[in-house]
Design a protein around this motif. Structure first.
Motif, PDB file in Angstrom:
ATOM      1  N   LEU A 155      20.136  36.286  40.657  1.00  0.00           N
ATOM      2  CA  LEU A 155      19.607  37.150  39.603  1.00  0.00           C
ATOM      3  C   LEU A 155      20.369  36.907  38.303  1.00  0.00           C
ATOM      4  CD1 LEU A 155      17.860  39.515  38.579  1.00  0.00           C
ATOM      5  CD2 LEU A 155      19.595  41.084  39.476  1.00  0.00           C
ATOM      6  N   GLN A 156      21.684  36.836  38.447  1.00  0.00           N
ATOM      7  CA  GLN A 156      22.555  36.621  37.290  1.00  0.00           C
ATOM      8  C   GLN A 156      22.206  35.295  36.595  1.00  0.00           C
ATOM      9  OE1 GLN A 156      26.629  37.317  38.432  1.00  0.00           O
ATOM     10  NE2 GLN A 156      27.400  35.765  37.016  1.00  0.00           N
TER      11      GLN A 156
ATOM     12  N   LEU B 101      18.966  35.651  34.783  1.00  0.00           N
ATOM     13  CA  LEU B 101      19.119  36.437  33.558  1.00  0.00           C
ATOM     14  C   LEU B 101      19.763  35.590  32.466  1.00  0.00           C
ATOM     15  CD1 LEU B 101      20.228  39.875  35.075  1.00  0.00           C
ATOM     16  CD2 LEU B 101      17.996  39.307  34.095  1.00  0.00           C
TER      17      LEU B 101
ATOM     18  N   PHE C  57      18.702  37.077  28.885  1.00  0.00           N
ATOM     19  CA  PHE C  57      18.691  38.533  29.019  1.00  0.00           C
ATOM     20  C   PHE C  57      19.818  39.159  28.208  1.00  0.00           C
ATOM     21  CE2 PHE C  57      20.450  42.224  31.386  1.00  0.00           C
ATOM     22  CZ  PHE C  57      19.377  43.094  31.274  1.00  0.00           C
TER      23      PHE C  57
ATOM     24  N   THR D 232      27.446  44.788  31.543  1.00  0.00           N
ATOM     25  CA  THR D 232      26.055  44.943  31.972  1.00  0.00           C
ATOM     26  C   THR D 232      25.873  44.418  33.390  1.00  0.00           C
ATOM     27  OG1 THR D 232      25.380  44.656  29.673  1.00  0.00           O
ATOM     28  CG2 THR D 232      23.663  44.438  31.340  1.00  0.00           C
TER      29      THR D 232
ATOM     30  N   ILE E 277      24.524  46.469  36.630  1.00  0.00           N
ATOM     31  CA  ILE E 277      23.380  46.066  37.461  1.00  0.00           C
ATOM     32  C   ILE E 277      23.815  45.948  38.924  1.00  0.00           C
ATOM     33  CG2 ILE E 277      21.680  44.242  37.885  1.00  0.00           C
ATOM     34  CD1 ILE E 277      21.786  43.599  34.883  1.00  0.00           C
TER      35      ILE E 277
ATOM     36  N   ILE F 271      12.524  37.748  42.320  1.00  0.00           N
ATOM     37  CA  ILE F 271      13.121  36.889  41.284  1.00  0.00           C
ATOM     38  C   ILE F 271      12.343  35.570  41.191  1.00  0.00           C
ATOM     39  CG2 ILE F 271      15.219  35.672  40.545  1.00  0.00           C
ATOM     40  CD1 ILE F 271      16.776  37.849  42.199  1.00  0.00           C
TER      41      ILE F 271
ATOM     42  N   THR G 157      17.397  49.290  31.825  1.00  0.00           N
ATOM     43  CA  THR G 157      17.927  47.983  32.228  1.00  0.00           C
ATOM     44  C   THR G 157      16.911  47.231  33.076  1.00  0.00           C
ATOM     45  OG1 THR G 157      20.179  48.849  32.176  1.00  0.00           O
ATOM     46  CG2 THR G 157      19.835  46.818  33.422  1.00  0.00           C
ATOM     47  N   MET G 158      16.271  47.948  33.996  1.00  0.00           N
ATOM     48  CA  MET G 158      15.249  47.311  34.832  1.00  0.00           C
ATOM     49  C   MET G 158      14.097  46.791  33.964  1.00  0.00           C
ATOM     50  SD  MET G 158      15.947  47.115  38.071  1.00  0.00           S
ATOM     51  CE  MET G 158      14.284  46.770  38.665  1.00  0.00           C
TER      52      MET G 158
ATOM     53  N   ILE H 211      15.278  43.632  32.468  1.00  0.00           N
ATOM     54  CA  ILE H 211      15.307  42.523  33.421  1.00  0.00           C
ATOM     55  C   ILE H 211      13.897  41.972  33.620  1.00  0.00           C
ATOM     56  CG2 ILE H 211      15.668  41.961  35.864  1.00  0.00           C
ATOM     57  CD1 ILE H 211      18.072  43.860  35.845  1.00  0.00           C
TER      58      ILE H 211
ATOM     59  N   LEU I 265      12.871  38.142  32.640  1.00  0.00           N
ATOM     60  CA  LEU I 265      12.449  37.177  33.662  1.00  0.00           C
ATOM     61  C   LEU I 265      11.020  36.728  33.428  1.00  0.00           C
ATOM     62  CD1 LEU I 265      14.087  38.480  36.963  1.00  0.00           C
ATOM     63  CD2 LEU I 265      14.982  36.904  35.244  1.00  0.00           C
TER      64      LEU I 265
END
Lengths: 240, 240
Positions: free
Chosen positions: A187-188, A191, A196, A206, A210, A231, B226-227, B230, B234
């Motif tokens: 995910l990182q 992002l 992001f 941040t 998360i 993802i 935040t969601m 994200i 993405l």
């Protein structure tokens, strides 16, 4: 695995051998058997730890040594970061009593870690963020100093209160931290790839937020897979 | 009298000032305030007790000194004699946990004493006979040595378990379901747009599972944002 053997004490970068010995004594007093140490300052084995332990190491399994907290937690299903009061973290806060009750609710073969920071400074924010939840021993607000051995003693006692087996629980399986972290890293990376983080200096905080948010969900292995799928879908497979 | 103030620690003929100081520390750590000492070997006040206490005596009431255990227990309503295992006595045996539960069952103005014997030999049979019941900390049968300060620490912690407010609290606001659902709908639309659901008949169940997983995280309004961020990142803003 007995309900006792699945409870693991993790000492992160402890300094004094005497304190490690006191931890071993507290563990043996209350029949805890699993000790992991991340980067002990004075190496391992440590003669002053063994001396202070007064034979306690005979009652616990061989101490496991790790290079990083993440390595020490890789096969752990749920981890408590012990802290003093008032850490500004979006995590569940447990007392020893409620932490033990939480641990009892897991399947018996799921490993639970109780992580203690180094004597002087405790756990750092990043180290706390690697754990699922906070554990604070509720001491007097103006007289709260407990040393490492005393903290482990109180926790080990609290764990011993539950040595009676409990009925199977209805909770789901928990993903191991290794599974969780594999997903979180992905995910990182995604992002990062998709810009992001508009302000690079806010990135670490941040990311911690998360991580805290996702750890709080107590993800199962299947749910970690679902997260991978989400993802993948959203990034159209463009990110690894 | 608060439920804390009615719990009294009684040290019977303690020897080392250091141990008395450690007892004071353990008491202050967990907000116990009443200390009585019967015939301290080195008299009272005791400088090494004060030194070891690291200021703990400031948090407890003035220590009361008595000539005999019977005098120290005269105004007590119920007394526990702490002992190691297997004292052959026709008395009720309590653990710290069950002793605390017992103490909680009394009226609040009834005083309860927890009596600790001298370091080396503990309480003598006649002294135990002066108390109502036995209290044993359930340690490992072959590794049971707890010193005086540690024993009081465990007991004081056990007593404190009944004064702690809620077992676990989360330090954040919860997003309203409207906020949550706005985010979730957006996630759902994105997943549809990006062909996340390979098998349409599994779609409703998978969505329920994802919703359960995210709801379990108890998201704050900030975390819902935040969601959103994200999902935006993405999907590169391609999905609304």
């Amino acid at each position: 695995m007995s309900t006792i053997d699945r409870n693991i004490i993790v000492l992160n970068r402890p300094q004094m051998g005497e304190n490690i010995g006191a931890v071993a004594r507290a563990m043996a007093n209350f029949s805890l058997t699993q000790l992991r140490i991340v980067n002990p300052r004075d190496g391992w084995p440590n003669q002053s730890a063994i001396k202070t332990a007064s034979g306690a190491f005979d009652f616990i399994k061989p101490t496991e040594i790790f290079d990083s907290l993440n390595d020490a937690l890789a096969d752990i299903h749920y981890s408590f970061a012990t802290t003093a009061r008032n850490r500004d973290m979006n995590k569940l806060e447990f007392t020893p009593q409620s932490a033990v009750a939480k641990a009892q609710s897991f399947n018996k073969d799921e490993k639970v870690a109780f992580v203690f920071g180094q004597e002087r400074t405790g756990l750092e924010n990043d180290e706390i963020a690697s754990c699922h939840a906070l554990l604070t021993i509720p001491t007097h607000p103006h007289f709260s100093s407990l040393n490492l051995g005393q903290s482990v003693l109180v926790l080990a006692y609290a764990l011993s209160e539950f040595t009676v087996d409990t009925p199977e629980n209805i909770n789901q399986d928990l993903a191991s931290l290794q599974e969780f972290n594999g997903m979180f890293e992905r995910l990182q990376n995604s992002l990062d790839d998709y810009n992001f983080f508009k302000e690079p200096n806010l990135r670490p905080k941040t990311l911690r937020n998360i991580k805290n948010m996702l750890l709080r969900a107590d993800l199962s292995p299947q749910e970690v897979k679902t997260m991978h799928g989400i993802i993948s879908a959203l990034t159209k497979g463009e990110s690894s």
